[in-house]
Write a protein that holds these residues in place. Structure first.
Motif, PDB file in Angstrom:
ATOM      1  N   PRO A 297      51.170  19.644  28.118  1.00 31.35           N
ATOM      2  CA  PRO A 297      51.048  19.164  29.500  1.00 31.35           C
ATOM      3  C   PRO A 297      51.020  20.322  30.499  1.00 31.35           C
ATOM      4  N   ILE A 298      49.957  21.095  30.482  1.00 29.25           N
ATOM      5  CA  ILE A 298      49.836  22.263  31.364  1.00 29.25           C
ATOM      6  C   ILE A 298      49.029  21.877  32.597  1.00 29.25           C
ATOM      7  N   ASP A 299      49.554  22.165  33.763  1.00 31.29           N
ATOM      8  CA  ASP A 299      48.918  21.819  35.035  1.00 31.29           C
ATOM      9  C   ASP A 299      48.264  23.018  35.702  1.00 31.29           C
ATOM     10  N   THR A 300      48.842  24.217  35.450  1.00 31.34           N
ATOM     11  CA  THR A 300      48.417  25.427  36.173  1.00 31.34           C
ATOM     12  C   THR A 300      48.196  26.573  35.206  1.00 31.34           C
ATOM     13  N   LEU A 301      47.158  27.372  35.470  1.00 26.69           N
ATOM     14  CA  LEU A 301      46.840  28.556  34.683  1.00 26.69           C
ATOM     15  C   LEU A 301      47.116  29.789  35.539  1.00 26.69           C
ATOM     16  N   LYS A 302      47.940  30.718  35.038  1.00 32.37           N
ATOM     17  CA  LYS A 302      48.309  31.897  35.817  1.00 32.37           C
ATOM     18  C   LYS A 302      47.769  33.137  35.112  1.00 32.37           C
ATOM     19  N   ILE A 303      46.768  33.780  35.722  1.00 33.28           N
ATOM     20  CA  ILE A 303      46.123  34.941  35.110  1.00 33.28           C
ATOM     21  C   ILE A 303      47.007  36.176  35.259  1.00 33.28           C
ATOM     22  N   ASP A 304      47.176  36.910  34.164  1.00 34.65           N
ATOM     23  CA  ASP A 304      48.093  38.046  34.144  1.00 34.65           C
ATOM     24  C   ASP A 304      47.664  39.149  35.111  1.00 34.65           C
ATOM     25  N   GLN A 305      48.670  39.834  35.665  1.00 37.74           N
ATOM     26  CA  GLN A 305      48.416  40.860  36.678  1.00 37.74           C
ATOM     27  C   GLN A 305      47.669  42.078  36.134  1.00 37.74           C
ATOM     28  N   SER A 306      47.662  42.277  34.810  1.00 32.97           N
ATOM     29  CA  SER A 306      46.945  43.423  34.246  1.00 32.97           C
ATOM     30  C   SER A 306      45.440  43.319  34.517  1.00 32.97           C
ATOM     31  N   PHE A 307      44.925  42.089  34.587  1.00 32.76           N
ATOM     32  CA  PHE A 307      43.506  41.906  34.923  1.00 32.76           C
ATOM     33  C   PHE A 307      43.271  42.161  36.411  1.00 32.76           C
ATOM     34  N   THR A 308      44.199  41.662  37.238  1.00 34.30           N
ATOM     35  CA  THR A 308      44.060  41.826  38.689  1.00 34.30           C
ATOM     36  C   THR A 308      44.084  43.302  39.077  1.00 34.30           C
ATOM     37  N   SER A 309      44.927  44.092  38.420  1.00 36.33           N
ATOM     38  CA  SER A 309      45.092  45.501  38.795  1.00 36.33           C
ATOM     39  C   SER A 309      43.814  46.313  38.574  1.00 36.33           C
ATOM     40  N   SER A 310      42.986  45.893  37.583  1.00 45.01           N
ATOM     41  CA  SER A 310      41.743  46.637  37.319  1.00 45.01           C
ATOM     42  C   SER A 310      40.506  45.883  37.812  1.00 45.01           C
ATOM     43  N   LEU A 311      40.736  44.879  38.643  1.00 44.88           N
ATOM     44  CA  LEU A 311      39.641  44.009  39.087  1.00 44.88           C
ATOM     45  C   LEU A 311      38.545  44.779  39.813  1.00 44.88           C
ATOM     46  N   LEU A 312      38.932  45.696  40.712  1.00 43.53           N
ATOM     47  CA  LEU A 312      37.954  46.426  41.519  1.00 43.53           C
ATOM     48  C   LEU A 312      37.410  47.660  40.808  1.00 43.53           C
ATOM     49  N   LYS A 313      37.971  47.968  39.639  1.00 40.97           N
ATOM     50  CA  LYS A 313      37.573  49.183  38.926  1.00 40.97           C
ATOM     51  C   LYS A 313      36.599  48.907  37.783  1.00 40.97           C
ATOM     52  N   SER A 314      36.550  47.663  37.347  1.00 39.41           N
ATOM     53  CA  SER A 314      35.769  47.357  36.150  1.00 39.41           C
ATOM     54  C   SER A 314      34.945  46.088  36.350  1.00 39.41           C
ATOM     55  N   GLU A 315      33.643  46.233  36.173  1.00 39.98           N
ATOM     56  CA  GLU A 315      32.756  45.065  36.275  1.00 39.98           C
ATOM     57  C   GLU A 315      33.044  44.079  35.143  1.00 39.98           C
ATOM     58  N   LYS A 316      33.422  44.621  33.969  1.00 41.58           N
ATOM     59  CA  LYS A 316      33.751  43.763  32.828  1.00 41.58           C
ATOM     60  C   LYS A 316      34.977  42.897  33.138  1.00 41.58           C
TER      61      LYS A 316
END
Length: 673
Positions: A593-612
């Motif tokens: 019964p999952i209502d919310t998905l929380k994306i880990d901060q490791s992806f957010t930290s490299s968001l502007l540095k990596s197109e992948k």
């Protein structure tokens, strides 16, 4: 107590232990110590006696005793016995008594001990003679008895004692109390304690080792009793002894079984702990060498049972040959410990020794490999528990690197292990004393720009170890089982705070992090609902964040899923935290019964540095939206990250761009902006 009395080095307890009322006085008739029994018998209070220029003792109680008699007592080196003398109480009642007096010197001052041998304190032989004789015969037949004089010399003993100790009366009479015991430090401590008790008028009882005339040890249950010899008017002491050598021998045999590994003859872990603890108390430097046979169970499968036993025995023999004069123990089937003062290079040489002296299975050498760790006391660790934990950590490091090596951890790693051990020790106290506190990090709805939820985060600043980060705290709490305690604490605090905000007009959801270990308890759902009831917090204000590891186990454990469903039915929301870095599985996203998905901060930290990374996050957001889940991105630190996530369709953001974790009061300030 007067200054004069303080200067006298006499133990009052000894005076009060005497069988008759007694006092100590100087040559001038001044009373230095007034016994309690004398105070009760004659009515003179201590305050009336001590420190007065005119003593009521010489003026009243002992007024029939002349100065000449006092002088004779002071000059007599032996006891002075005076029969039938009248003494007078505080109320001037006349009492007939006998006096037993003895002069002695204390701090270069001549003092006199006087005892009042009153009839009521005497045993009447005419009425109890038979009973006393029966008692004496019973003691003589049941116990070994030894009588000591006031200086500790043996003056009498019975046949039972002579039989067990192998002494003859001629040889033992005149020997001292101390000569009956082994000549070692432990025995000296016990016998000095016994002698001190006797001289303070106290009995002593306990098990103690003695030696016979030939020097053989035997054990007795000893009762040492202070007595008084009325014939010689002297203090004496009696030793009543029961032979327990047989029982002690059986006890030692059982202890040997309990402390010895029967296969190798080495001590086991229980015995090792006792020895290490004693060495630590004595501050003896040593190396704690932990040796583990690699792939032991694979070796067992390759050999039959007799060869397997031979492997252990041969390995033990090589340890004994190489680490001579060192203490060795077997911890479990394939782990051993050597306690040695030897240098690190020599210890590491054991691997070469094994190669030069291989263990054979028939005619084939066994490919034995050893992973070992060297931990030093006191340089590295300071307790047995810490030595064991450091060794296990070292073995794990060695095996990860391929095994067959004996190493010592760096000072930095030992420092980290020491800190971890200290955290474990202090954490329980912190929970008891409510030293943990809760901070809250806000989550902002991207569409409205408003704070709609907060994540409750535990913080701990200890007075001994300082600030403990969640990255340090949570793993230790999970290992020690205290994560449940922290979880209960956080749940209650979060519910209380959510209710406070609701009453203040702020409709905020509060998220708490939960461990799968907590949900392994089948009463977890009930505990959560009980807390909501206790605090009065509405269920729809509570969110529970779980990890992918949690979700993977919950997928396979029906009772965990059932508890989650029960809480969901009450209105509690479940959030899948740290998405993308754990055990990816679409199946548990379907089942749980999952209502919310929380994306880990490791992806957010490299968001502007990596197109992948941008493509990955876009895909994760779209995945969540396709499953009708609310998508939260954590670790957002810049406006550029926030704008890009908004363009991806992310629902909520959390991170330092909004706010660091803050107090409830600071959250309210942010809400009012």
């Amino acid at each position: 107590m007067s200054p004069m009395q303080n200067a006298i080095n006499i133990d009052e307890r000894y005076l009060n232990s005497l069988p008759f009322p007694a006092l100590i006085m100087d040559n001038n008739g001044n009373v230095m110590i007034w016994g309690k029994s004398a105070e009760q018998q004659f009515g003179f209070a201590t305050s009336d006696i001590i420190g007065h220029a005119t003593s009521p003792i010489t003026e009243s109680l002992l007024r029939q005793l002349s100065q000449e008699t006092f002088e004779q007592i002071a000059q007599n080196e032996n006891f002075t016995y005076i029969e039938n003398i009248q003494v007078y109480t505080q109320t001037n009642d006349e009492i007939t008594t006998s006096l037993l007096a003895k002069s002695f010197t204390e701090n270069d001052e001549c003092l006199i001990l006087i005892m009042f041998v009153l009839p009521q304190f005497m045993i009447k032989p005419t009425s109890t003679n038979n009973a006393l004789e029966d008692l004496k015969q019973s003691l003589e037949s049941t116990f070994m008895t030894v009588t000591l004089d006031q200086d500790g010399f043996i003056v009498d003993c019975n046949q039972n004692f002579l039989k067990i100790s192998q002494w003859t009366p001629k040889r033992v009479i005149g020997k001292t109390f101390w000569q009956l015991f082994p000549d070692n430090n432990e025995s000296e401590k016990i016998t000095n304690t016994i002698w001190r008790n006797l001289n303070h008028g106290l009995t002593w009882q306990g098990e103690i080792e003695k030696i016979s005339k030939s020097g053989h040890p035997y054990w007795v249950l000893l009762t040492a009793i202070p007595t008084f010899n009325f014939e010689t008017n002297e203090q004496q002491f009696m030793l009543l002894e029961k032979d327990i050598t047989k029982a002690k021998t059986i006890q030692h045999q059982l202890e040997k079984i309990a402390y010895i590994d029967t296969e190798t003859g080495l001590m086991n872990a229980h015995r090792l702990e006792k020895i290490i603890t004693k060495m630590i108390e004595e501050q003896r430097h040593f190396s704690f060498v932990y040796l583990s046979i690699d792939k032991f169970y694979t070796l067992k499968e390759l050999q039959d049972h007799p060869s397997e036993r031979n492997l252990i025995i041969e390995f033990t023999n090589r340890m004994k040959m190489y680490f001579q004069d060192s203490t060795m123990a077997r911890i479990n089937e394939n782990d051993f410990v050597v306690i040695t003062p030897l240098s690190e290079w020599f210890i590491q040489g054991f691997l070469s020794y094994l190669q030069q002296h291989p263990i054979y299975n028939g005619s084939v050498a066994v490919p034995i490999s050893i992973s070992g760790g060297i931990t030093r006391f006191p340089e590295d660790q300071s307790t047995f528990s810490q030595l064991m934990k450091a060794s296990i950590a070292t073995i794990s490091t060695v095996r990860e690197a391929g095994g067959d090596n004996i190493v010592s951890l760096s000072k930095a790693i030992h420092k980290a292990l020491n800190r971890k051990a200290l955290i474990e020790k202090r954490l329980l106290q912190a929970l008891d004393q409510k030293n943990l506190k809760v901070l809250y990090q806000p989550q902002v709805d991207v569409a409205s720009g408003k704070i709609t939820a907060v994540e409750a985060l535990v913080r701990w600043e200890d007075e001994v170890i300082g600030v403990v980060s969640p990255d340090e705290l949570i793993p230790v709490a999970e290992e020690t089982g205290l994560i449940n305690n922290i979880g209960s604490f956080m749940l209650e605090k979060a519910c209380e705070q959510a209710l406070i905000w609701k009453k203040a007009g702020f409709d905020l959801k509060v998220s708490i992090n939960s461990s799968v270990r907590e949900f392994r308890d089948k009463n977890m759902a009930k505990s959560v609902l009980d807390t909501l009831t206790k605090t009065g917090c509405p269920a729809n204000l509570l969110q529970i964040e779980i990890t992918e590891k949690f979700a993977l186990e919950a997928e396979a454990a029906t009772f965990i899923t059932q508890q989650m469903r029960k809480l969901e039915n009450e209105g509690i929301v479940f959030v899948l935290d740290d998405f993308g870095i754990g055990y990816g599985s679409f199946r548990y996203m379907q089942i749980l019964p999952i209502d919310t998905l929380k994306i880990d901060q490791s992806f957010t930290s490299s968001l502007l540095k990596s197109e992948k990374t941008q493509k990955l996050m876009l895909g994760m957001v779209q995945l969540g939206k396709s499953m009708e889940l609310t998508v939260v991105a954590e670790g957002v630190e810049t406006a550029e990250q926030a704008e890009l996530l908004k363009s991806f369709g992310c629902d909520t953001i959390q991170g330092y761009h909004i706010s660091k974790p803050v107090t409830p009061e600071e959250i309210e300030i942010l809400l009012l902006k």
